[in-house]
Design a protein around this motif. Sequence first.
Motif, PDB file in Angstrom:
ATOM      1  N   GLY A 217     -19.892  41.199  33.310  1.00  0.00           N
ATOM      2  CA  GLY A 217     -19.735  39.859  32.742  1.00  0.00           C
ATOM      3  C   GLY A 217     -18.505  39.675  31.875  1.00  0.00           C
ATOM      4  O   GLY A 217     -18.269  38.596  31.342  1.00  0.00           O
ATOM      5  N   ALA A 218     -17.688  40.726  31.739  1.00  0.00           N
ATOM      6  CA  ALA A 218     -16.481  40.621  30.909  1.00  0.00           C
ATOM      7  C   ALA A 218     -15.364  39.867  31.641  1.00  0.00           C
ATOM      8  O   ALA A 218     -14.395  39.447  31.022  1.00  0.00           O
ATOM      9  CB  ALA A 218     -15.993  41.997  30.482  1.00  0.00           C
TER      10      ALA A 218
ATOM     11  N   LEU B 211     -11.263  45.409  29.449  1.00  0.00           N
ATOM     12  CA  LEU B 211     -11.547  44.002  29.162  1.00  0.00           C
ATOM     13  C   LEU B 211     -12.793  43.975  28.287  1.00  0.00           C
ATOM     14  O   LEU B 211     -13.908  44.169  28.767  1.00  0.00           O
ATOM     15  CB  LEU B 211     -11.768  43.254  30.474  1.00  0.00           C
ATOM     16  N   ASP B 212     -12.593  43.796  26.998  1.00  0.00           N
ATOM     17  CA  ASP B 212     -13.671  43.939  26.024  1.00  0.00           C
ATOM     18  C   ASP B 212     -14.276  42.589  25.672  1.00  0.00           C
ATOM     19  O   ASP B 212     -13.551  41.613  25.469  1.00  0.00           O
ATOM     20  CB  ASP B 212     -13.107  44.613  24.764  1.00  0.00           C
ATOM     21  N   ALA B 213     -15.608  42.550  25.611  1.00  0.00           N
ATOM     22  CA  ALA B 213     -16.315  41.338  25.195  1.00  0.00           C
ATOM     23  C   ALA B 213     -17.652  41.752  24.587  1.00  0.00           C
ATOM     24  O   ALA B 213     -18.279  42.701  25.070  1.00  0.00           O
ATOM     25  CB  ALA B 213     -16.534  40.411  26.383  1.00  0.00           C
ATOM     26  N   PRO B 214     -18.089  41.058  23.528  1.00  0.00           N
ATOM     27  CA  PRO B 214     -19.354  41.413  22.873  1.00  0.00           C
ATOM     28  C   PRO B 214     -20.556  41.213  23.809  1.00  0.00           C
ATOM     29  O   PRO B 214     -20.537  40.336  24.682  1.00  0.00           O
ATOM     30  CB  PRO B 214     -19.434  40.447  21.688  1.00  0.00           C
ATOM     31  N   ASP B 215     -21.601  42.006  23.578  1.00  0.00           N
ATOM     32  CA  ASP B 215     -22.805  41.929  24.414  1.00  0.00           C
ATOM     33  C   ASP B 215     -23.357  40.515  24.524  1.00  0.00           C
ATOM     34  O   ASP B 215     -23.700  40.062  25.614  1.00  0.00           O
ATOM     35  CB  ASP B 215     -23.908  42.854  23.870  1.00  0.00           C
ATOM     36  N   GLU B 216     -23.452  39.809  23.398  1.00  0.00           N
ATOM     37  CA  GLU B 216     -24.072  38.475  23.437  1.00  0.00           C
ATOM     38  C   GLU B 216     -23.261  37.512  24.314  1.00  0.00           C
ATOM     39  O   GLU B 216     -23.822  36.644  24.972  1.00  0.00           O
ATOM     40  CB  GLU B 216     -24.255  37.911  22.020  1.00  0.00           C
ATOM     41  N   VAL B 217     -21.945  37.675  24.329  1.00  0.00           N
ATOM     42  CA  VAL B 217     -21.081  36.823  25.150  1.00  0.00           C
ATOM     43  C   VAL B 217     -21.306  37.122  26.633  1.00  0.00           C
ATOM     44  O   VAL B 217     -21.478  36.205  27.438  1.00  0.00           O
ATOM     45  CB  VAL B 217     -19.587  37.014  24.768  1.00  0.00           C
ATOM     46  N   VAL B 218     -21.322  38.409  26.991  1.00  0.00           N
ATOM     47  CA  VAL B 218     -21.500  38.737  28.412  1.00  0.00           C
ATOM     48  C   VAL B 218     -22.908  38.400  28.888  1.00  0.00           C
ATOM     49  O   VAL B 218     -23.092  37.968  30.026  1.00  0.00           O
ATOM     50  CB  VAL B 218     -21.097  40.195  28.756  1.00  0.00           C
ATOM     51  N   ILE B 219     -23.895  38.543  28.024  1.00  0.00           N
ATOM     52  CA  ILE B 219     -25.266  38.169  28.397  1.00  0.00           C
ATOM     53  C   ILE B 219     -25.311  36.679  28.713  1.00  0.00           C
ATOM     54  O   ILE B 219     -25.854  36.266  29.744  1.00  0.00           O
ATOM     55  CB  ILE B 219     -26.270  38.546  27.282  1.00  0.00           C
TER      56      ILE B 219
ATOM     57  N   ILE C 164     -30.009  42.369  32.371  1.00  0.00           N
ATOM     58  CA  ILE C 164     -28.632  42.397  31.872  1.00  0.00           C
ATOM     59  C   ILE C 164     -28.502  43.392  30.716  1.00  0.00           C
ATOM     60  O   ILE C 164     -27.569  44.192  30.674  1.00  0.00           O
ATOM     61  CB  ILE C 164     -28.168  40.987  31.438  1.00  0.00           C
ATOM     62  N   ARG C 165     -29.457  43.362  29.788  1.00  0.00           N
ATOM     63  CA  ARG C 165     -29.412  44.310  28.657  1.00  0.00           C
ATOM     64  C   ARG C 165     -29.494  45.751  29.160  1.00  0.00           C
ATOM     65  O   ARG C 165     -28.816  46.630  28.635  1.00  0.00           O
ATOM     66  CB  ARG C 165     -30.521  44.003  27.652  1.00  0.00           C
ATOM     67  N   ARG C 166     -30.291  45.985  30.186  1.00  0.00           N
ATOM     68  CA  ARG C 166     -30.398  47.330  30.774  1.00  0.00           C
ATOM     69  C   ARG C 166     -29.069  47.733  31.403  1.00  0.00           C
ATOM     70  O   ARG C 166     -28.615  48.865  31.245  1.00  0.00           O
ATOM     71  CB  ARG C 166     -31.537  47.358  31.810  1.00  0.00           C
TER      72      ARG C 166
ATOM     73  N   ASN D  71     -13.152  37.897  25.235  1.00  0.00           N
ATOM     74  CA  ASN D  71     -13.935  36.827  24.616  1.00  0.00           C
ATOM     75  C   ASN D  71     -13.029  35.646  24.261  1.00  0.00           C
ATOM     76  O   ASN D  71     -12.900  35.248  23.116  1.00  0.00           O
ATOM     77  CB  ASN D  71     -14.652  37.356  23.366  1.00  0.00           C
ATOM     78  N   GLN D  72     -12.361  35.120  25.280  1.00  0.00           N
ATOM     79  CA  GLN D  72     -11.527  33.929  25.150  1.00  0.00           C
ATOM     80  C   GLN D  72     -11.555  33.211  26.490  1.00  0.00           C
ATOM     81  O   GLN D  72     -12.165  33.694  27.434  1.00  0.00           O
ATOM     82  CB  GLN D  72     -10.111  34.280  24.691  1.00  0.00           C
ATOM     83  N   SER D  73     -10.888  32.086  26.572  1.00  0.00           N
ATOM     84  CA  SER D  73     -10.916  31.332  27.828  1.00  0.00           C
ATOM     85  C   SER D  73     -10.305  32.167  28.950  1.00  0.00           C
ATOM     86  O   SER D  73      -9.492  33.064  28.709  1.00  0.00           O
ATOM     87  CB  SER D  73     -10.132  30.021  27.684  1.00  0.00           C
ATOM     88  N   GLN D  74     -10.698  31.849  30.171  1.00  0.00           N
ATOM     89  CA  GLN D  74     -10.192  32.577  31.343  1.00  0.00           C
ATOM     90  C   GLN D  74      -8.666  32.539  31.376  1.00  0.00           C
ATOM     91  O   GLN D  74      -8.020  33.549  31.642  1.00  0.00           O
ATOM     92  CB  GLN D  74     -10.775  31.924  32.599  1.00  0.00           C
ATOM     93  N   GLU D  75      -8.094  31.388  31.067  1.00  0.00           N
ATOM     94  CA  GLU D  75      -6.637  31.237  31.083  1.00  0.00           C
ATOM     95  C   GLU D  75      -5.973  32.096  30.018  1.00  0.00           C
ATOM     96  O   GLU D  75      -4.922  32.698  30.253  1.00  0.00           O
ATOM     97  CB  GLU D  75      -6.230  29.762  30.877  1.00  0.00           C
TER      98      GLU D  75
END
Length: 184
Positions: A11-12, A114-122, A138-140, A168-172
């Motif tokens: 999900g990152a 490509l780093d993103a916090p768990d809550e964002v990817v969830i 997803i958590r698993r 953790n920013q816009s795709q662009e």
Amino acid sequence: MTRLIFLGPPGAGKGTQSQTLAEHLNIPHVSTGEILRQAMKEQTLLGIKAQNYVNSGELVPDQLVQDLVQERLSQPDAGNGWILDGFPRKVTQAAFLEELLETIHQSGERVVNLDAPDEVVIARLLDRGRKDDTEEVIRRRLEVYRAETAPLIDYYRDRQKLLTVNGNQSQEDVTSELQKVIAS
């Protein structure tokens, strides 16, 4: 010559960003999932072997995935660079890849985390609306990622090949940051 390995939690945005970047750089986007599906569709020797595991509901063994990656990176279009998405997933696969790249004279790869916090990817994965994307599943998947794949971050950091980009920013904005990091 651009050779990139994409890491990051589910999900990152690895798939999206690696495809966009591959098109921008005019190099192949090499997804191990796509390689597997293509090999099975074309009924190559490795594809037939993989299909037997898939049909019986088993994971395709590391050796078979490594053979598929070796076959793909040895194709002519990969000679000018590539982006690997979904491989390596473990340190043992990273060690195999390092040896393979030396053997086929394709060293010089860099690794994008490509780093993103768990809550964002969830939240992103839940928004996709896939049946198998429940919060529990997803958590698993994130736990498995942290246990198996995250050690690769240290592996590549120790080899001074790691580039970290904020997912953790816009795709662009992610695309723009990736292009800047890779150009440097």
